[in-house]
Design an enzyme around this catalytic site. Sequence first.
Site, mmCIF file in Angstrom:
data_model
loop_
_atom_site.group_PDB
_atom_site.id
_atom_site.type_symbol
_atom_site.label_atom_id
_atom_site.label_comp_id
_atom_site.label_asym_id
_atom_site.label_seq_id
_atom_site.Cartn_x
_atom_site.Cartn_y
_atom_site.Cartn_z
ATOM 1 N N CYS A 205 47.643 51.758 42.337
ATOM 2 C CA CYS A 205 47.434 51.473 40.909
ATOM 3 C C CYS A 205 47.661 52.710 40.032
ATOM 4 O O CYS A 205 47.738 52.594 38.810
ATOM 5 C CB CYS A 205 46.029 50.921 40.673
ATOM 6 S SG CYS A 205 45.683 49.437 41.608
ATOM 7 N N HIS B 249 44.803 51.764 32.973
ATOM 8 C CA HIS B 249 45.084 50.810 34.052
ATOM 9 C C HIS B 249 44.126 49.639 33.886
ATOM 10 O O HIS B 249 42.928 49.825 33.672
ATOM 11 C CB HIS B 249 44.876 51.497 35.406
ATOM 12 C CG HIS B 249 44.871 50.541 36.554
ATOM 13 N ND1 HIS B 249 45.840 49.573 36.713
ATOM 14 C CD2 HIS B 249 43.999 50.382 37.587
ATOM 15 C CE1 HIS B 249 45.577 48.866 37.802
ATOM 16 N NE2 HIS B 249 44.463 49.334 38.334
ATOM 17 N N ASN C 185 44.818 42.459 37.352
ATOM 18 C CA ASN C 185 45.181 43.814 37.789
ATOM 19 C C ASN C 185 46.559 43.750 38.442
ATOM 20 O O ASN C 185 46.700 43.244 39.551
ATOM 21 C CB ASN C 185 44.124 44.319 38.771
ATOM 22 C CG ASN C 185 44.427 45.711 39.292
ATOM 23 O OD1 ASN C 185 45.524 46.247 39.083
ATOM 24 N ND2 ASN C 185 43.459 46.300 39.978
HETATM 25 N N1 ACO Z 1 32.664 34.566 42.436
HETATM 26 C C1 ACO Z 1 31.348 34.397 42.510
HETATM 27 N N2 ACO Z 1 30.534 35.279 43.132
HETATM 28 C C2 ACO Z 1 31.089 36.351 43.697
HETATM 29 C C3 ACO Z 1 32.475 36.580 43.670
HETATM 30 C C4 ACO Z 1 33.265 35.632 42.992
HETATM 31 N N3 ACO Z 1 34.609 35.767 42.893
HETATM 32 N N4 ACO Z 1 32.750 37.741 44.296
HETATM 33 C C5 ACO Z 1 31.571 38.217 44.736
HETATM 34 N N5 ACO Z 1 30.578 37.383 44.381
HETATM 35 C C6 ACO Z 1 29.152 37.516 44.639
HETATM 36 C C7 ACO Z 1 28.854 38.414 45.795
HETATM 37 O O1 ACO Z 1 28.960 37.738 47.030
HETATM 38 C C8 ACO Z 1 27.459 38.859 45.503
HETATM 39 O O2 ACO Z 1 26.569 37.850 45.885
HETATM 40 P P1 ACO Z 1 25.131 38.183 46.536
HETATM 41 O O3 ACO Z 1 24.390 38.942 45.466
HETATM 42 O O4 ACO Z 1 24.581 36.840 46.834
HETATM 43 O O5 ACO Z 1 25.439 39.005 47.746
HETATM 44 C C9 ACO Z 1 27.424 38.944 43.979
HETATM 45 O O6 ACO Z 1 28.531 38.141 43.516
HETATM 46 C C10 ACO Z 1 27.586 40.353 43.437
HETATM 47 O O7 ACO Z 1 28.643 40.995 44.133
HETATM 48 P P2 ACO Z 1 29.103 42.438 43.806
HETATM 49 O O8 ACO Z 1 30.225 42.810 44.722
HETATM 50 O O9 ACO Z 1 27.919 43.360 43.754
HETATM 51 O O10 ACO Z 1 29.649 42.254 42.315
HETATM 52 P P3 ACO Z 1 30.175 43.330 41.308
HETATM 53 O O11 ACO Z 1 29.432 43.223 40.048
HETATM 54 O O12 ACO Z 1 30.306 44.695 41.942
HETATM 55 O O13 ACO Z 1 31.641 42.811 40.997
HETATM 56 C C11 ACO Z 1 33.898 43.402 41.549
HETATM 57 C C12 ACO Z 1 32.607 42.770 42.029
HETATM 58 C C13 ACO Z 1 34.395 42.560 40.380
HETATM 59 C C14 ACO Z 1 34.907 43.393 42.662
HETATM 60 C C15 ACO Z 1 33.587 44.830 41.071
HETATM 61 O O14 ACO Z 1 32.886 45.545 42.046
HETATM 62 C C16 ACO Z 1 34.820 45.576 40.729
HETATM 63 O O15 ACO Z 1 35.571 45.230 39.838
HETATM 64 N N6 ACO Z 1 35.039 46.706 41.416
HETATM 65 C C17 ACO Z 1 36.205 47.503 41.156
HETATM 66 C C18 ACO Z 1 37.231 47.081 42.086
HETATM 67 C C19 ACO Z 1 38.591 47.052 41.477
HETATM 68 O O16 ACO Z 1 38.806 47.067 40.278
HETATM 69 N N7 ACO Z 1 39.545 46.983 42.359
HETATM 70 C C20 ACO Z 1 40.895 46.870 41.963
HETATM 71 C C21 ACO Z 1 41.758 47.755 42.758
HETATM 72 S S1 ACO Z 1 41.429 49.411 42.484
HETATM 73 C C22 ACO Z 1 41.731 49.686 40.980
HETATM 74 O O17 ACO Z 1 42.619 49.113 40.415
HETATM 75 C C23 ACO Z 1 40.869 50.665 40.316
#
Ligand code: ACO
Length: 314
Positions: free
Chosen positions: A112, A241, A271
């Site tokens: 990215c 980004h 993304n």
């Molecule tokens: N729909 C519903 N619930 C979901 C989903 C979904 N798609 N995905 C996860 N959950 C649930 C999880 O299972 C968890 O449930 P639990 O509490 O019962 O265990 C709950 O939601 C919370 O999960 P988290 O992973 O803690 O959620 P978070 O707020 O961290 O959001 C996310 C997840 C969106 C992936 C976030 O961490 C994020 O955006 N991280 C950055 C990653 C990123 O941007 N990656 C892209 C590539 S790298 C880059 O470009 C920078």
Amino acid sequence: MKKFARIIGTGSYLPPKVVTNHDLEKMLDTNDEWIVARTGISERRIVEEEGTCDLALEASIKALEMANIDASELDLIILATTTPDKIFPATATMLQNRLGAKCPAFDMQAVCAGFIFAMTTAQQYIENGSAKKVLVVGSETMSKIVDWSDRSSAILFGDGAGAVVLSSDDETGILHSNIYSDGQYVSSLHVSNTRINEIGFIQMAGNEVFKIAVTRLSNSAKTTLRESNMTVDDLTWMVPHQANIRIITAVAKKINLPMEKVIITLSKHGNTSAASIPLALDVAVRDGRINKGDKLIFEGIGGGFSWGSLLVEF
Ligand code: ACO
């Protein structure tokens, strides 16, 4: 006399197929409300038949048209991609052929952060006088490496391409850049194959990526501004980004930049990895938000981790 790498054309392309959060609800245990609240994404584009080179070609043609130059005038093509059409040759060489260019062409892999790394490389070629006109492209078909059964990552990604034409200029252009890598985090965000001929998909420790992204991106932006003797008040726009609205908002807050000065396109694009910054740039140039003389900061981070920022006078 010092030479600058100035952006003289931008272009972008999205494949026609729209996949909304409601479409994903039919495949995954997720819902529109959760995705919008946690990521800011409402829909993304997904390729059907097209490959990374096809998307890159459309974006490049538009950037060359805006720059008013022919592909034969290019001295270099750099294509940032995580999803090349083949292991080799470089997708950039296939793009070179389809554009009718004759110059050297190579791929840049920094996930990215690929567009930031590619622009920084192009900047060196122009500043040292080795090239006068460079095409920099970010193009991705992330849908091909997404695990469509993993709700925590499949909701994030989309396909698309963005391109810029850089030209050697006596007055202004890219003012400063910084790039970084830290390879200790491979397992936090990677494609799961262990051998090159094995199929793998994106695996991500979302929370960890989130925290590291906010710290590294805000520090990088602050360093780039400080080393340029500029402050955040000098900026017209940040073009980040487009990974997650919460990452973008947190970085803007850490550098004291109001959200009114941030270009956001991820609601409709998701993304798109190396394509996200040039896609957002092109949208904002064509809708009139970004204009000549504006001071822009680009920032991005990707797997590795690799990250960086770029200060540009448009
Ligand atoms: N729909 C519903 N619930 C979901 C989903 C979904 N798609 N995905 C996860 N959950 C649930 C999880 O299972 C968890 O449930 P639990 O509490 O019962 O265990 C709950 O939601 C919370 O999960 P988290 O992973 O803690 O959620 P978070 O707020 O961290 O959001 C996310 C997840 C969106 C992936 C976030 O961490 C994020 O955006 N991280 C950055 C990653 C990123 O941007 N990656 C892209 C590539 S790298 C880059 O470009 C920078």
